[in-house]
Motif scaffolding. Sequence first.
Motif, PDB file in Angstrom:
ATOM      1  N   THR A 174     -28.878  26.513 -84.305  1.00 50.00           N
ATOM      2  CA  THR A 174     -29.178  27.057 -85.629  1.00 50.00           C
ATOM      3  C   THR A 174     -27.921  27.007 -86.488  1.00 50.00           C
ATOM      4  O   THR A 174     -26.805  27.093 -85.991  1.00 50.00           O
ATOM      5  CB  THR A 174     -29.674  28.506 -85.534  1.00 50.00           C
ATOM      6  N   CYS A 175     -28.138  26.872 -87.777  1.00 47.97           N
ATOM      7  CA  CYS A 175     -27.017  26.759 -88.710  1.00 47.97           C
ATOM      8  C   CYS A 175     -27.429  27.379 -90.040  1.00 47.97           C
ATOM      9  O   CYS A 175     -28.571  27.220 -90.466  1.00 47.97           O
ATOM     10  CB  CYS A 175     -26.650  25.285 -88.884  1.00 47.97           C
ATOM     11  N   GLN A 186     -22.082  17.460 -91.628  1.00 45.78           N
ATOM     12  CA  GLN A 186     -20.845  17.054 -90.963  1.00 45.78           C
ATOM     13  C   GLN A 186     -20.429  18.164 -90.007  1.00 45.78           C
ATOM     14  O   GLN A 186     -20.743  19.330 -90.234  1.00 45.78           O
ATOM     15  CB  GLN A 186     -19.718  16.882 -91.977  1.00 45.78           C
ATOM     16  N   PRO A 187     -19.682  17.827 -88.951  1.00 42.76           N
ATOM     17  CA  PRO A 187     -19.106  18.898 -88.132  1.00 42.76           C
ATOM     18  C   PRO A 187     -18.017  19.623 -88.920  1.00 42.76           C
ATOM     19  O   PRO A 187     -17.405  19.074 -89.841  1.00 42.76           O
ATOM     20  CB  PRO A 187     -18.536  18.168 -86.919  1.00 42.76           C
ATOM     21  N   CYS A 188     -17.779  20.885 -88.571  1.00 39.18           N
ATOM     22  CA  CYS A 188     -16.851  21.724 -89.341  1.00 39.18           C
ATOM     23  C   CYS A 188     -15.378  21.475 -89.001  1.00 39.18           C
ATOM     24  O   CYS A 188     -14.510  21.750 -89.838  1.00 39.18           O
ATOM     25  CB  CYS A 188     -17.178  23.196 -89.111  1.00 39.18           C
ATOM     26  N   ALA A 189     -15.079  21.001 -87.803  1.00 35.65           N
ATOM     27  CA  ALA A 189     -13.682  20.860 -87.376  1.00 35.65           C
ATOM     28  C   ALA A 189     -12.830  20.024 -88.332  1.00 35.65           C
ATOM     29  O   ALA A 189     -11.737  20.455 -88.711  1.00 35.65           O
ATOM     30  CB  ALA A 189     -13.611  20.301 -85.960  1.00 35.65           C
ATOM     31  N   CYS A 212     -27.035  22.105 -95.771  1.00 33.94           N
ATOM     32  CA  CYS A 212     -27.244  20.728 -95.312  1.00 33.94           C
ATOM     33  C   CYS A 212     -28.100  20.664 -94.049  1.00 33.94           C
ATOM     34  O   CYS A 212     -28.609  19.602 -93.698  1.00 33.94           O
ATOM     35  CB  CYS A 212     -25.908  20.038 -95.077  1.00 33.94           C
ATOM     36  N   PHE A 213     -28.300  21.793 -93.375  1.00 27.26           N
ATOM     37  CA  PHE A 213     -29.088  21.808 -92.137  1.00 27.26           C
ATOM     38  C   PHE A 213     -30.549  21.456 -92.401  1.00 27.26           C
ATOM     39  O   PHE A 213     -31.212  20.869 -91.558  1.00 27.26           O
ATOM     40  CB  PHE A 213     -28.965  23.173 -91.461  1.00 27.26           C
ATOM     41  N   ARG A 214     -31.028  21.795 -93.590  1.00 24.99           N
ATOM     42  CA  ARG A 214     -32.422  21.488 -93.933  1.00 24.99           C
ATOM     43  C   ARG A 214     -32.660  19.979 -94.022  1.00 24.99           C
ATOM     44  O   ARG A 214     -33.699  19.483 -93.644  1.00 24.99           O
ATOM     45  CB  ARG A 214     -32.783  22.159 -95.253  1.00 24.99           C
ATOM     46  N   CYS A 252     -22.051  22.064 -90.026  1.00 27.60           N
ATOM     47  CA  CYS A 252     -22.703  22.669 -88.866  1.00 27.60           C
ATOM     48  C   CYS A 252     -22.015  22.212 -87.583  1.00 27.60           C
ATOM     49  O   CYS A 252     -21.692  21.039 -87.432  1.00 27.60           O
ATOM     50  CB  CYS A 252     -24.174  22.280 -88.801  1.00 27.60           C
ATOM     51  N   GLY A 253     -21.819  23.142 -86.661  1.00 28.67           N
ATOM     52  CA  GLY A 253     -21.176  22.825 -85.396  1.00 28.67           C
ATOM     53  C   GLY A 253     -19.679  22.674 -85.568  1.00 28.67           C
ATOM     54  O   GLY A 253     -19.186  22.539 -86.689  1.00 28.67           O
TER      55      GLY A 253
END
Length: 184
Positions: free
Chosen positions: A120-121, A132-135, A125-127, A110-111
């Motif tokens: 929002t995602c 982890q960040p996506c970058a 894993c957001f639940r 997310c992010g």
Amino acid sequence: FQLVSLLLIGIAAWGIGFGLISSFRVVGVAIAVGIFLFLIALVGLIGAVKHHQVLLFFYMIILLLVFIVQFSVSCACLALNKEQQSQLLEVGWNNTNSARTDIERNLNCCGFRVFDLNETCSSDCFRSRQCQPCAPIIEEYSGMVLRFVGGIGLFFSFTEILGVWLTYRYRNQKDPRANPSAFL
């Protein structure tokens, strides 16, 4: 050339069929390019079989233009360093929502640089609020993918320039089945 076009169409259809790609634009462009390449290959094939000089000339010019574009894009893929890749990925991330949703869902992140609980995602894993960040995940694969795409693109661009040379070389030959006294 026909194999490449059919492969491009097949991969786009496979990606949308398995839900890996939900962006209609990406799939539409891939299918359109595949159909265009298939038609150009068909023009070259018909021109070669019929010994039709105009079709072969048209095929040669279009193939040369495709070579120039493909060679340029392949060299650009191979020349990008890590910082440029990161900037390109961030611009892409900020300018498209459908790709962002696909990436978050498929890579379970997310992010882009930071995981923000207020955004929002669509990831699982957001639940659990432990994403982890996506970058870092994207950057890990982007260098490998760019080198692969650049290498494959260079390989096919050199086969295209071979096709241009062969077309140029044999375009003005007489048809062996034609009347011997006919002009080309």
